[in-house]
Write a protein that holds these residues in place. Sequence first.
Motif, PDB file in Angstrom:
ATOM      1  N   LYS A 160      66.972  72.281  38.975  1.00 28.33           N
ATOM      2  CA  LYS A 160      65.689  71.629  38.740  1.00 28.33           C
ATOM      3  C   LYS A 160      64.841  72.459  37.783  1.00 28.33           C
ATOM      4  O   LYS A 160      64.810  73.686  37.871  1.00 28.33           O
ATOM      5  CB  LYS A 160      64.924  71.445  40.053  1.00 28.33           C
ATOM      6  CG  LYS A 160      65.621  70.567  41.076  1.00 28.33           C
ATOM      7  CD  LYS A 160      65.570  69.102  40.684  1.00 28.33           C
ATOM      8  CE  LYS A 160      66.130  68.228  41.807  1.00 28.33           C
ATOM      9  NZ  LYS A 160      66.093  66.792  41.437  1.00 28.33           N
ATOM     10  N   SER A 198      54.946  67.025  42.381  1.00 23.94           N
ATOM     11  CA  SER A 198      55.435  66.261  41.240  1.00 23.94           C
ATOM     12  C   SER A 198      54.418  65.191  40.863  1.00 23.94           C
ATOM     13  O   SER A 198      53.873  64.493  41.733  1.00 23.94           O
ATOM     14  CB  SER A 198      56.778  65.601  41.582  1.00 23.94           C
ATOM     15  OG  SER A 198      57.202  64.761  40.524  1.00 23.94           O
ATOM     16  N   GLU A 225      57.728  60.394  38.227  1.00 25.52           N
ATOM     17  CA  GLU A 225      58.944  60.000  38.943  1.00 25.52           C
ATOM     18  C   GLU A 225      60.200  60.484  38.239  1.00 25.52           C
ATOM     19  O   GLU A 225      61.224  60.741  38.886  1.00 25.52           O
ATOM     20  CB  GLU A 225      58.990  58.479  39.101  1.00 25.52           C
ATOM     21  CG  GLU A 225      57.883  57.916  39.988  1.00 25.52           C
ATOM     22  CD  GLU A 225      58.012  56.417  40.153  1.00 25.52           C
ATOM     23  OE1 GLU A 225      58.968  55.837  39.589  1.00 25.52           O
ATOM     24  OE2 GLU A 225      57.166  55.827  40.853  1.00 25.52           O
ATOM     25  N   GLN A 226      60.132  60.596  36.903  1.00 31.15           N
ATOM     26  CA  GLN A 226      61.295  60.976  36.128  1.00 31.15           C
ATOM     27  C   GLN A 226      61.007  62.240  35.317  1.00 31.15           C
ATOM     28  O   GLN A 226      59.870  62.450  34.879  1.00 31.15           O
ATOM     29  CB  GLN A 226      61.703  59.845  35.175  1.00 31.15           C
ATOM     30  CG  GLN A 226      62.095  58.544  35.855  1.00 31.15           C
ATOM     31  CD  GLN A 226      63.359  58.688  36.678  1.00 31.15           C
ATOM     32  OE1 GLN A 226      64.245  59.478  36.347  1.00 31.15           O
ATOM     33  NE2 GLN A 226      63.448  57.920  37.756  1.00 31.15           N
ATOM     34  N   ASP A 283      61.174  64.701  31.932  1.00 31.03           N
ATOM     35  CA  ASP A 283      61.027  64.388  30.523  1.00 31.03           C
ATOM     36  C   ASP A 283      62.380  64.499  29.806  1.00 31.03           C
ATOM     37  O   ASP A 283      63.422  64.708  30.445  1.00 31.03           O
ATOM     38  CB  ASP A 283      59.964  65.278  29.876  1.00 31.03           C
ATOM     39  CG  ASP A 283      60.350  66.759  29.853  1.00 31.03           C
ATOM     40  OD1 ASP A 283      61.530  67.099  30.087  1.00 31.03           O
ATOM     41  OD2 ASP A 283      59.465  67.601  29.611  1.00 31.03           O
ATOM     42  N   THR A 332      60.430  68.235  35.087  1.00 29.56           N
ATOM     43  CA  THR A 332      59.538  67.351  35.830  1.00 29.56           C
ATOM     44  C   THR A 332      58.103  67.851  35.692  1.00 29.56           C
ATOM     45  O   THR A 332      57.821  69.019  35.998  1.00 29.56           O
ATOM     46  CB  THR A 332      59.914  67.318  37.316  1.00 29.56           C
ATOM     47  OG1 THR A 332      61.255  66.833  37.454  1.00 29.56           O
ATOM     48  CG2 THR A 332      58.961  66.418  38.097  1.00 29.56           C
TER      49      THR A 332
END
Length: 234
Positions: free
Chosen positions: A19, A52, A55-56, A58, A63
Amino acid sequence: MQLNIDAVDAFSVSDLPGKSFRLADIAFVPGVDDAARAWLGQARENEVSITSLAEQPDFLGRTPVLIDDPVVGDWREELLTAGLAMLVPETGQDISHLIGIEDSAIQSKSGMWSDQGVDTAYYVVADDTAAGDLPTASDAIGRFAVIDGSIRSIEHQEWRSYLNFGANWREDFTIALDATLRDGFAQGGDFQGVLDTWVGQKVRVRGVIENRGGPYITLDNPFWLCLFQDEGAQ
């Protein structure tokens, strides 16, 4: 939770392998990125919470997040106060408090906002009449900048409206709004009636300045245009 600062705009957490995160609604710029990374390196020693705001991730897989800790608070506020980051609204969140913080940093010439070089300034004004010692939009053609100015007139065409900042729209600074954006500003009302009330108002816009006879911005995001109220940009 503690962060690893992989880059000034990319963080990771050991407990979340694979992540990547970055601070939402702000960007780092050359000239102050080293100072910003040094600040982040100190702040990472604190125990942080990560929220966050998208939702998605880049296009680089990062995030956009809000990072908060009990010592510093919202990291974005501190970075903006010091002029170590620039607002680039993207999430649609209410960032009115961040707009005010950035405005104060601009007025006090903190960090990046102290640079008034013709070829390097991040803050410019729309035209020579209000410039004083400040660079103008014409000086910043070809780069991303934050521009202040007062709207002199507005021209409406079928698919676009043009906000003009000088007497000669062919040479002076102009902001172009496409039909979707201007309808959004009108919020279901008559866009001409709504936009025409802006004439005479001071605004702040951010974006890449093009050369189309004069300096010109095609507004990409409605949150990149702010109307000034008595207490500052809104």
